[in-house]
Design a protein around this motif. Structure first.
Motif, short mmCIF file in Angstrom:
data_model
loop_
_atom_site.label_atom_id
_atom_site.label_comp_id
_atom_site.label_asym_id
_atom_site.label_seq_id
_atom_site.Cartn_x
_atom_site.Cartn_y
_atom_site.Cartn_z
N ASP A 32 47.69 32.06 45.63
CA ASP A 32 48.03 30.51 45.24
C ASP A 32 46.91 29.36 45.45
OD1 ASP A 32 51.42 30.69 45.80
OD2 ASP A 32 50.17 31.34 44.17
N SER A 33 46.19 29.63 46.53
CA SER A 33 45.27 28.87 47.30
C SER A 33 43.86 28.86 46.29
CB SER A 33 44.79 29.16 48.45
OG SER A 33 44.41 30.72 48.78
N VAL A 34 43.68 29.68 45.45
CA VAL A 34 42.48 29.77 44.71
C VAL A 34 42.75 29.76 43.23
CG1 VAL A 34 41.37 31.06 46.47
CG2 VAL A 34 42.16 32.37 44.45
N LYS A 35 44.15 29.90 42.74
CA LYS A 35 44.29 29.95 41.40
C LYS A 35 43.93 28.61 40.79
CE LYS A 35 48.23 31.79 40.89
NZ LYS A 35 49.64 32.16 41.09
N GLY A 36 43.32 28.73 39.48
CA GLY A 36 42.79 27.71 38.69
C GLY A 36 41.29 27.30 39.16
N ARG A 37 40.88 27.79 40.43
CA ARG A 37 39.37 27.42 40.76
C ARG A 37 38.23 28.68 40.85
NH1 ARG A 37 38.42 25.97 45.79
NH2 ARG A 37 40.31 27.15 46.70
N PHE A 38 39.20 29.95 41.01
CA PHE A 38 38.25 31.24 41.03
C PHE A 38 38.82 31.96 39.91
CE2 PHE A 38 37.81 31.38 45.97
CZ PHE A 38 37.30 29.98 46.18
N THR A 39 37.85 32.79 39.50
CA THR A 39 38.20 33.80 38.47
C THR A 39 37.34 34.79 38.89
OG1 THR A 39 37.73 32.06 36.82
CG2 THR A 39 37.49 34.36 36.05
N ILE A 40 37.97 36.19 38.82
CA ILE A 40 37.80 37.43 39.19
C ILE A 40 37.31 38.23 37.88
CG2 ILE A 40 39.96 38.51 39.48
CD1 ILE A 40 38.78 40.39 41.38
N PHE A 41 36.32 38.95 37.63
CA PHE A 41 36.32 39.67 36.36
C PHE A 41 35.19 40.92 36.81
CE2 PHE A 41 32.01 37.99 35.23
CZ PHE A 41 32.11 36.87 35.94
N ARG A 42 35.53 41.98 35.93
CA ARG A 42 34.38 43.07 36.12
C ARG A 42 33.68 43.72 34.80
NH1 ARG A 42 38.48 47.53 38.63
NH2 ARG A 42 36.79 49.12 38.31
N ASP A 43 32.73 44.55 35.54
CA ASP A 43 31.89 44.99 34.14
C ASP A 43 31.50 46.42 34.70
OD1 ASP A 43 30.11 45.92 32.28
OD2 ASP A 43 28.87 44.15 32.44
N ASN A 44 32.65 47.16 34.24
CA ASN A 44 32.51 48.78 34.50
C ASN A 44 31.01 49.54 34.05
OD1 ASN A 44 34.96 48.42 35.69
ND2 ASN A 44 36.19 49.22 34.00
N ALA A 45 30.64 48.80 33.19
CA ALA A 45 29.21 49.51 32.54
C ALA A 45 28.22 49.36 33.66
CB ALA A 45 28.89 48.76 31.39
N LYS A 46 28.45 48.01 34.60
CA LYS A 46 27.44 47.78 35.59
C LYS A 46 27.75 47.95 36.77
CE LYS A 46 25.31 44.02 32.87
NZ LYS A 46 24.69 42.81 32.95
N ASN A 47 29.21 48.60 37.14
CA ASN A 47 29.61 49.00 38.24
C ASN A 47 29.81 47.79 38.99
OD1 ASN A 47 30.35 51.71 37.57
ND2 ASN A 47 28.75 52.65 38.57
N THR A 48 30.39 46.64 38.61
CA THR A 48 30.10 45.36 39.21
C THR A 48 31.44 44.64 39.08
OG1 THR A 48 28.07 45.45 39.25
CG2 THR A 48 28.82 43.31 39.87
N VAL A 49 31.99 44.05 40.20
CA VAL A 49 32.88 43.03 40.09
C VAL A 49 32.36 41.73 40.60
CG1 VAL A 49 34.00 43.64 42.33
CG2 VAL A 49 35.38 42.55 40.81
N TYR A 50 32.82 40.69 39.98
CA TYR A 50 32.37 39.30 40.13
C TYR A 50 33.60 38.49 40.70
CZ TYR A 50 28.52 40.87 37.33
OH TYR A 50 27.63 41.77 36.89
N LEU A 51 33.24 37.44 41.56
CA LEU A 51 34.29 36.24 41.95
C LEU A 51 33.53 35.04 41.68
CD1 LEU A 51 37.17 35.72 42.90
CD2 LEU A 51 35.98 35.49 45.17
N GLN A 52 33.64 34.15 40.41
CA GLN A 52 33.28 33.06 40.20
C GLN A 52 34.20 31.90 40.93
OE1 GLN A 52 30.53 32.07 38.23
NE2 GLN A 52 31.27 30.03 38.92
N MET A 53 33.54 31.23 41.79
CA MET A 53 34.23 30.28 42.47
C MET A 53 33.98 28.81 42.22
SD MET A 53 34.11 32.21 46.31
CE MET A 53 32.43 31.88 46.43
N ASN A 54 34.71 28.17 41.65
CA ASN A 54 34.34 26.66 41.25
C ASN A 54 35.30 25.57 42.05
OD1 ASN A 54 32.87 27.69 39.03
ND2 ASN A 54 34.45 27.77 37.72
N SER A 55 34.75 24.33 42.18
CA SER A 55 35.54 23.66 42.67
C SER A 55 35.66 23.79 44.44
CB SER A 55 36.85 23.06 42.22
OG SER A 55 36.49 22.73 40.78
N LEU A 56 34.92 24.34 45.07
CA LEU A 56 34.82 24.86 46.29
C LEU A 56 35.22 23.61 47.27
CD1 LEU A 56 31.86 27.29 46.27
CD2 LEU A 56 34.22 27.91 46.69
#
Length: 122
Positions: A62-86
């Motif tokens: 709940d503390s990050v909902k609306g500000r952080f976004t998690i997404f992954r790219d399996n072709a690149k074997n990578t997961v990301y965490l986009q953090m906004n409004s820190l």
């Protein structure tokens, strides 16, 4: 065996953004759910976000909902965490982790990265 290596941490002013990356190597991690956790000094490790192997289901604290976004790219074997409004309270070491099924409990995760420091100055 899966090795996870985080990157992208650093120092940012409050209100700013950072994108964390977690690169996986070793066996294919395509079927693993991946999560991000964080641990601030003197505090317990806490769940931040998780994504299923397909990317079809995503979970946030709940503390990050609306500000952080998690997404992954399996072709690149990578997961990301986009953090906004820190915020200053986002300051912590951030870890990525792998699990057969997405979970908010860190004990459900089999593989962990070494962590990357995120510091938000107010």
């Amino acid at each position: 065996q899966v090795q996870l290596v985080e990157s992208g941490g650093g120092l940012v002013q409050a209100g700013g953004s950072l994108r964390l990356s977690c690169a996986a190597s070793g066996r294919s991690f395509s079927w693993y759910a991946l999560g991000w956790f964080r641990q601030a000094p003197g505090k317990e490790r806490e769940f931040v976000a998780a994504v299923t192997w397909s990317g079809g289901s995503i979970y946030y604290a709940d503390s990050v909902k609306g500000r952080f976004t998690i997404f992954r790219d399996n072709a690149k074997n990578t997961v990301y965490l986009q953090m906004n409004s820190l915020k200053s309270e986002d300051t912590a070491v951030y870890y990525c982790a792998g699990t057969p099924r997405p979970a908010r409990d860190s004990s459900e995760y089999d593989y962990w990265g070494q962590g990357t420091q995120v510091t938000v100055s107010s």
